[in-house]
Write a protein that holds these residues in place. Structure first.
Motif, PDB file in Angstrom:
ATOM      1  N   PHE A 156      -7.041   5.530   3.125  1.00  0.00           N
ATOM      2  CA  PHE A 156      -7.240   5.969   4.499  1.00  0.00           C
ATOM      3  C   PHE A 156      -6.279   5.279   5.459  1.00  0.00           C
ATOM      4  CE2 PHE A 156      -9.588   5.698   8.593  1.00  0.00           C
ATOM      5  CZ  PHE A 156      -9.569   7.047   8.891  1.00  0.00           C
ATOM      6  N   ILE A 157      -6.114   3.960   5.315  1.00  0.00           N
ATOM      7  CA  ILE A 157      -5.219   3.226   6.203  1.00  0.00           C
ATOM      8  C   ILE A 157      -3.786   3.729   6.065  1.00  0.00           C
ATOM      9  CG2 ILE A 157      -4.163   0.954   6.588  1.00  0.00           C
ATOM     10  CD1 ILE A 157      -6.926  -0.248   5.968  1.00  0.00           C
ATOM     11  N   ASN A 158      -3.391   4.114   4.858  1.00  0.00           N
ATOM     12  CA  ASN A 158      -2.037   4.635   4.656  1.00  0.00           C
ATOM     13  C   ASN A 158      -1.796   5.953   5.367  1.00  0.00           C
ATOM     14  OD1 ASN A 158       0.209   3.491   2.752  1.00  0.00           O
ATOM     15  ND2 ASN A 158      -1.725   2.715   1.935  1.00  0.00           N
ATOM     16  N   LEU A 159      -2.862   6.629   5.786  1.00  0.00           N
ATOM     17  CA  LEU A 159      -2.711   7.890   6.515  1.00  0.00           C
ATOM     18  C   LEU A 159      -2.562   7.681   8.014  1.00  0.00           C
ATOM     19  CD1 LEU A 159      -5.243  10.207   4.631  1.00  0.00           C
ATOM     20  CD2 LEU A 159      -2.743  10.291   4.555  1.00  0.00           C
ATOM     21  N   PHE A 160      -2.671   6.432   8.484  1.00  0.00           N
ATOM     22  CA  PHE A 160      -2.470   6.168   9.907  1.00  0.00           C
ATOM     23  C   PHE A 160      -1.032   6.549  10.275  1.00  0.00           C
ATOM     24  CE2 PHE A 160      -5.873   2.735  10.957  1.00  0.00           C
ATOM     25  CZ  PHE A 160      -6.845   3.575  10.440  1.00  0.00           C
ATOM     26  N   PRO A 161      -0.835   7.169  11.444  1.00  0.00           N
ATOM     27  CA  PRO A 161       0.506   7.651  11.826  1.00  0.00           C
ATOM     28  C   PRO A 161       1.432   6.540  12.288  1.00  0.00           C
ATOM     29  CG  PRO A 161      -1.067   8.093  13.574  1.00  0.00           C
ATOM     30  CD  PRO A 161      -1.863   7.523  12.434  1.00  0.00           C
ATOM     31  N   VAL A 162       1.671   5.584  11.388  1.00  0.00           N
ATOM     32  CA  VAL A 162       2.550   4.449  11.677  1.00  0.00           C
ATOM     33  C   VAL A 162       3.766   4.537  10.767  1.00  0.00           C
ATOM     34  CG1 VAL A 162       2.765   1.938  11.658  1.00  0.00           C
ATOM     35  CG2 VAL A 162       0.594   2.995  12.345  1.00  0.00           C
ATOM     36  N   PRO A 163       4.979   4.607  11.322  1.00  0.00           N
ATOM     37  CA  PRO A 163       6.168   4.621  10.464  1.00  0.00           C
ATOM     38  C   PRO A 163       6.137   3.460   9.481  1.00  0.00           C
ATOM     39  CG  PRO A 163       6.771   5.056  12.744  1.00  0.00           C
ATOM     40  CD  PRO A 163       5.313   4.693  12.758  1.00  0.00           C
ATOM     41  N   MET A 164       6.593   3.729   8.280  1.00  0.00           N
ATOM     42  CA  MET A 164       6.539   2.855   7.102  1.00  0.00           C
ATOM     43  C   MET A 164       5.327   3.184   6.249  1.00  0.00           C
ATOM     44  SD  MET A 164       7.876  -1.005   7.563  1.00  0.00           S
ATOM     45  CE  MET A 164       7.530  -1.246   5.824  1.00  0.00           C
ATOM     46  N   LEU A 165       4.228   3.605   6.862  1.00  0.00           N
ATOM     47  CA  LEU A 165       3.079   4.039   6.088  1.00  0.00           C
ATOM     48  C   LEU A 165       3.219   5.530   5.764  1.00  0.00           C
ATOM     49  CD1 LEU A 165       0.117   2.298   7.984  1.00  0.00           C
ATOM     50  CD2 LEU A 165       1.407   1.461   6.006  1.00  0.00           C
TER      51      LEU A 165
END
Length: 380
Positions: A319-328
């Protein structure tokens, strides 16, 4: 000196080893999701790494992919041919100089749907792992359930002010059915300061009470504390009060899906309340806390409890990897969504700035959660 070394060994064997075992399995499944989908899409893969940093061991498969075991076991990556680093940031200058026939099979020249499928596959693999683990546990060991009945009501608590009495059975909260005392606790813990409409059964009669949980510092059962919402209801469990419900294969899968969604929903609720200032960021945890919890769980509950913790961690990482943060992964998906709307990718400069910002955000978050973890250890 020997006593000090013995303490170090106790920490390593009791906390670090279980934590690394759980984390490496979860990371391996996540990266394998990316890897298998990329292979299915005909994308060439340069490396598959468990861990970061210096390489401890490797082997190269027949397709030229380098499988690495690295020294820092706090993650992993799949690096595609043409990537400049482990976060799939392309080397734009090098890619532009490639001949057309060489570009075939490179991730950054793949159709948008293929790139989207590869990026999404990692989190999806984590969710599938969690569902299967939960289902296996529910089918074999069973799901512990105790009735959401109040054996006692704390004097002066929100529950007493709302009119709760010993013996009340909670049926639903804000229209959501409640099947167990632990499920009720989960809802209440994330509802500090929020008014709850609670349907109860008392002496065969159904009543609706309104209560607002208050935030309190409570033991977390792992040697530390946490600030959560509480009503002031308690349950005294005896040997026969906990029922382990076993499910058939199909029903167990359904329960696994429900459990996975519950974790995602609680995380979304916490993040939403965090942004509006109704939750404290000092409840966020990092790798030190994961190690501590893994050690306690492995010691108290054995292998099944550690496997259950691994499933929870798998959902969280996915779930955290789906946060819209570049690199993720979510950051890549954000770029792809913009590309789909614009009909062309973002400029090289915009992508490079985005990845730098994303890297800074990830580093700051890592430092912050590690500080939280160490603060808890210092206060316990």
């Amino acid at each position: 000196m020997m006593e000090f070394l013995q303490q170090i060994w106790t920490v390593i064997s009791g906390s670090v080893v279980p934590a690394l075992a759980v984390l490496l399995v979860v990371v391996f499944v996540h990266e394998m999701g990316h890897f298998l989908t990329a292979r299915w899409c005909g994308i060439r893969i340069a490396a598959f790494s468990l861990g970061f940093g210096p390489e401890l061991a490797h082997w190269v498969d027949r397709r030229g992919t380098r499988w690495r075991l690295a020294a820092v076991p706090l993650g992993g990556y799949v690096r595609f041919e043409g990537d400049d680093n482990a976060s799939s940031t392309p080397d734009f200058d090098a890619l532009e100089r490639l001949p057309a026939e060489t570009k075939r099979g490179l991730f950054h020249f793949a159709p948008l749907w293929k790139r989207t499928a590869v990026v999404t596959a990692g989190p999806i693999a984590n969710f599938i792992l969690a569902i299967l683990v939960f289902a296996a546990l529910f089918a074999t060991i069973g799901r512990p359930v105790s009735l959401p009945r109040a054996d006692s009501v704390v004097a002066g608590s929100p529950a007493e002010k709302a009119g709760f009495k010993p013996g009340d059975l909670v049926l639903s909260i804000n229209g959501e059915a409640v099947d167990s005392f632990s499920e009720m606790q989960e809802i209440v813990s994330l509802s500090a300061g929020s008014s709850l409409s609670i349907l109860i059964q008392r002496a065969g009669e159904k009543l609706t009470l309104t209560a607002t949980p208050e935030r309190r510092e409570m033991p977390d059962g792992l040697g530390g504390t946490q600030r959560v919402g509480v009503l002031g209801l308690s349950r005294t469990l005896s040997a026969g009060d906990v029922d382990y419900r076993r499910y058939g294969p199909i029903a167990a899968l359904g329960q696994g899906v429900d459990q996975t969604w519950d974790i995602i929903h609680r995380t979304l609720t916490y993040v939403g309340r965090l942004f509006v200032g109704r939750e404290s960021p000092d409840q966020l945890s990092g790798p030190v806390r994961v190690a501590q919890v893994s050690g306690v769980v492995a010691h108290a509950g054995g292998l099944p409890a550690l496997i259950h913790l691994g499933a929870i961690l798998s959902v969280s990482i996915g779930f955290i990897n789906l946060f819209p943060v570049p690199m993720l992964d979510g950051g890549h998906l954000l770029f792809y969504a913009i590309e789909a709307m614009r009909g062309r990718p973002l400029s090289r400069a915009a992508q490079e700035v985005g990845f730098r910002i994303g890297f800074a955000m990830v580093v700051l978050l890592f430092v912050f959660v590690t500080f939280n973890d160490l603060s808890r250890l210092g206060g316990s």
